[in-house]
Design a protein around this motif. Structure first.
Motif, short mmCIF file in Angstrom:
data_model
loop_
_atom_site.label_atom_id
_atom_site.label_comp_id
_atom_site.label_asym_id
_atom_site.label_seq_id
_atom_site.Cartn_x
_atom_site.Cartn_y
_atom_site.Cartn_z
N GLY A 1 38.18 48.56 38.58
CA GLY A 1 38.99 47.36 38.75
C GLY A 1 40.27 47.35 37.95
O GLY A 1 40.91 46.29 37.81
N ARG A 2 40.68 48.49 37.42
CA ARG A 2 41.90 48.55 36.61
C ARG A 2 43.11 48.87 37.48
O ARG A 2 43.03 49.67 38.41
N ASN A 3 44.23 48.25 37.16
CA ASN A 3 45.50 48.56 37.80
C ASN A 3 46.13 49.72 37.04
O ASN A 3 46.73 49.53 35.98
N VAL A 4 45.97 50.92 37.57
CA VAL A 4 46.39 52.12 36.85
C VAL A 4 47.89 52.12 36.58
O VAL A 4 48.34 52.44 35.48
N GLY A 5 48.67 51.77 37.59
CA GLY A 5 50.12 51.76 37.42
C GLY A 5 50.56 50.78 36.34
O GLY A 5 51.42 51.10 35.51
N LEU A 6 49.96 49.59 36.34
CA LEU A 6 50.31 48.59 35.35
C LEU A 6 49.89 49.03 33.95
O LEU A 6 50.64 48.85 32.97
N LEU A 7 48.71 49.63 33.85
CA LEU A 7 48.24 50.13 32.55
C LEU A 7 49.18 51.19 32.00
O LEU A 7 49.56 51.16 30.82
N ARG A 8 49.57 52.11 32.86
CA ARG A 8 50.43 53.21 32.41
C ARG A 8 51.81 52.68 32.02
O ARG A 8 52.41 53.12 31.03
N MET A 9 52.32 51.71 32.77
CA MET A 9 53.62 51.13 32.43
C MET A 9 53.54 50.36 31.12
O MET A 9 54.43 50.48 30.26
N ALA A 10 52.47 49.57 30.94
CA ALA A 10 52.32 48.81 29.70
C ALA A 10 52.18 49.75 28.50
O ALA A 10 52.75 49.51 27.43
N GLY A 11 51.43 50.84 28.69
CA GLY A 11 51.29 51.80 27.61
C GLY A 11 52.61 52.46 27.26
O GLY A 11 52.92 52.68 26.08
N THR A 12 53.40 52.77 28.27
CA THR A 12 54.70 53.37 28.04
C THR A 12 55.62 52.42 27.29
O THR A 12 56.33 52.81 26.35
N VAL A 13 55.60 51.15 27.68
CA VAL A 13 56.42 50.15 27.00
C VAL A 13 55.99 50.01 25.54
O VAL A 13 56.82 50.00 24.62
N GLY A 14 54.68 49.90 25.31
CA GLY A 14 54.19 49.76 23.95
C GLY A 14 54.54 50.96 23.08
O GLY A 14 55.00 50.81 21.94
N ALA A 15 54.33 52.17 23.62
CA ALA A 15 54.65 53.38 22.86
C ALA A 15 56.15 53.49 22.61
O ALA A 15 56.58 53.95 21.54
N THR A 16 56.96 53.06 23.57
CA THR A 16 58.41 53.10 23.39
C THR A 16 58.85 52.17 22.28
O THR A 16 59.67 52.53 21.42
N VAL A 17 58.32 50.95 22.28
CA VAL A 17 58.68 49.99 21.23
C VAL A 17 58.27 50.53 19.85
O VAL A 17 59.05 50.49 18.89
N LEU A 18 57.06 51.05 19.75
CA LEU A 18 56.57 51.55 18.47
C LEU A 18 57.37 52.76 17.99
O LEU A 18 57.74 52.86 16.81
N THR A 19 57.65 53.68 18.90
CA THR A 19 58.44 54.84 18.52
C THR A 19 59.86 54.43 18.15
O THR A 19 60.45 54.97 17.20
N GLY A 20 60.40 53.47 18.89
CA GLY A 20 61.73 52.97 18.55
C GLY A 20 61.78 52.39 17.16
O GLY A 20 62.74 52.59 16.41
N VAL A 21 60.73 51.66 16.77
CA VAL A 21 60.65 51.11 15.41
C VAL A 21 60.70 52.24 14.38
O VAL A 21 61.47 52.19 13.41
N ALA A 22 59.87 53.26 14.58
CA ALA A 22 59.77 54.33 13.60
C ALA A 22 61.07 55.12 13.49
O ALA A 22 61.56 55.39 12.38
N VAL A 23 61.63 55.49 14.63
CA VAL A 23 62.83 56.32 14.61
C VAL A 23 64.04 55.53 14.12
O VAL A 23 64.87 56.04 13.37
N ALA A 24 64.12 54.26 14.50
CA ALA A 24 65.23 53.44 14.03
C ALA A 24 65.17 53.24 12.52
O ALA A 24 66.19 53.21 11.85
N ALA A 25 63.96 53.12 11.98
CA ALA A 25 63.82 52.84 10.55
C ALA A 25 63.99 54.07 9.68
O ALA A 25 64.55 53.99 8.58
N ALA A 26 63.50 55.22 10.14
CA ALA A 26 63.45 56.39 9.25
C ALA A 26 64.02 57.66 9.86
O ALA A 26 64.03 58.69 9.19
N GLY A 27 64.50 57.61 11.09
CA GLY A 27 64.94 58.84 11.73
C GLY A 27 63.76 59.56 12.36
O GLY A 27 62.60 59.15 12.23
N PRO A 28 64.01 60.66 13.05
CA PRO A 28 62.93 61.39 13.72
C PRO A 28 61.97 62.02 12.71
O PRO A 28 62.39 62.77 11.83
N ILE A 29 60.70 61.70 12.84
CA ILE A 29 59.65 62.30 12.00
C ILE A 29 58.61 62.89 12.94
O ILE A 29 57.89 62.16 13.62
#
Length: 333
Positions: free
Chosen positions: A230-258
């Motif tokens: 009963g999972r919406n695979v496309g929605l899950l993958r998009m939400a995961g991509t958005v979440g990972a993008t925000v988190l990676t953006g936080v890390a890279v913006a704060a400290a540069g690429p690690i």
């Protein structure tokens, strides 16, 4: 409580204790060693001594940003490995880190920005734009944004953005001179302003990915099984991509690429608590800052009075440990 649950709670408790130790070391250890008692007094009772000023104005912001970066990279890597079902996926796979680099290069070259605080928003914008482009490319055609298409689109975007960054910095010596200090990936020189600018995005990203923990477990069983549950695979993958993008953006913006933290920590956490994301995500969130802070502390003291950037130390410290896990067959794909 079952034996498996007790073991998981034990490992999470151990990870929390390790994080506490890493925070204390980050506050006390450096080119100027400060006794733990002085750190305690500086934090709780103020003080005007030089050591108290060092703790409050330099080491506390550096430690807070280290914790934020570690949490963001580790959780982002865990999510990306989940949505792509790729054991070598990490925050750079979608071109997010390279996108942030392009944002900083453009800030220096075209907008006259020359401070770390100014770089933050350009890095965030570049990371977000790169992720949007990757997802748009991967979503086109039949089958939508499948794991393979996401990985291929990310690799292509990485190569394209890297070439653009190289073209800019190799034709402008001033830009190269400024950009290389950010691009090395370090916690040095970061202040509380950067933490204040990025923590709301960290909180939003964490809430998003924690809410989809059960969905990530379903994706791990395959797209067809996930749909059957009963999972919406496309929605899950998009939400995961958005979440990972925000988190990676936080890390890279704060400290540069690690590099490497987002790759190694999920495997280490998975070896300790298993593949269930309700346990895996919190464990990774605790172990990520341990890796970042420990690497940063070692980098401060190994070649005193100079410092080795944390991105260098994470690779030096993490690669042997991950190799050991692979040799013991403790890494779950």
């Amino acid at each position: 409580m079952s034996g498996v649950a007790r073991r998981r709670v034990g490992w999470i408790s151990a990870a929390a204790l390790l994080l506490l130790v890493a925070v204390v070391l980050s506050l006390a250890v450096g080119s100027r060693p400060i006794a733990i008692g002085e750190v305690y007094d500086a934090l709780l009772h103020g003080g005007t001594s030089d050591n108290a000023q060092v703790v409050r104005s330099l080491r506390v912001p550096r430690t807070v940003i280290g914790v934020m970066v570690g949490v963001a990279l580790a959780v982002a890597g865990t999510v990306l490995q989940g949505i792509t079902r790729n054991p070598i996926a990490e925050p750079g796979i979608l071109g997010i880190s390279q996108g942030a680099s392009l944002g900083v290069v453009c800030a220096i070259a075209f907008f006259g920005v020359h401070t770390l605080n100014g770089y933050v928003w350009f890095a965030f914008a570049g990371a977000a734009l790169a992720a949007v482009c990757v997802y748009a490319v991967a979503s086109s055609g039949r089958g939508g944004a499948s794991p393979v298409k996401l990985a291929l689109a990310g690799a292509a975007m990485n190569a394209f953005i890297a070439s653009v960054v190289s073209a800019i910095v190799t034709t402008n010596a001033r830009v190269l001179d400024e950009f290389r200090f950010w691009d090395v990936g370090s916690l040095s020189g970061r202040d509380a302003t950067i933490a204040g600018q990025t923590w709301p995005f960290l909180a939003a990203g964490l809430l998003l990915v924690l809410a989809m923990a059960r969905g990530l477990d379903a994706l791990a069983l395959g797209d067809d099984v996930a749909r059957g549950l009963g999972r919406n695979v496309g929605l899950l993958r998009m939400a995961g991509t958005v979440g990972a993008t925000v988190l990676t953006g936080v890390a890279v913006a704060a400290a540069g690429p690690i590099a490497f933290t987002g790759l190694a920590v999920p495997h280490i956490a998975r070896a300790l608590v298993g593949t269930g994301h309700r346990w895996l995500l919190p464990t990774a969130a605790l172990l990520g800052p341990v890796m970042i802070l420990t690497s940063d502390v070692i980098g401060r003291i190994v070649f005193q009075p100079s410092e080795v950037p944390v991105s260098v130390m994470t690779a030096l410290a993490g690669v042997p440990f991950l190799i050991a896990l692979v040799r013991r067959k403790a890494v779950a794909a």
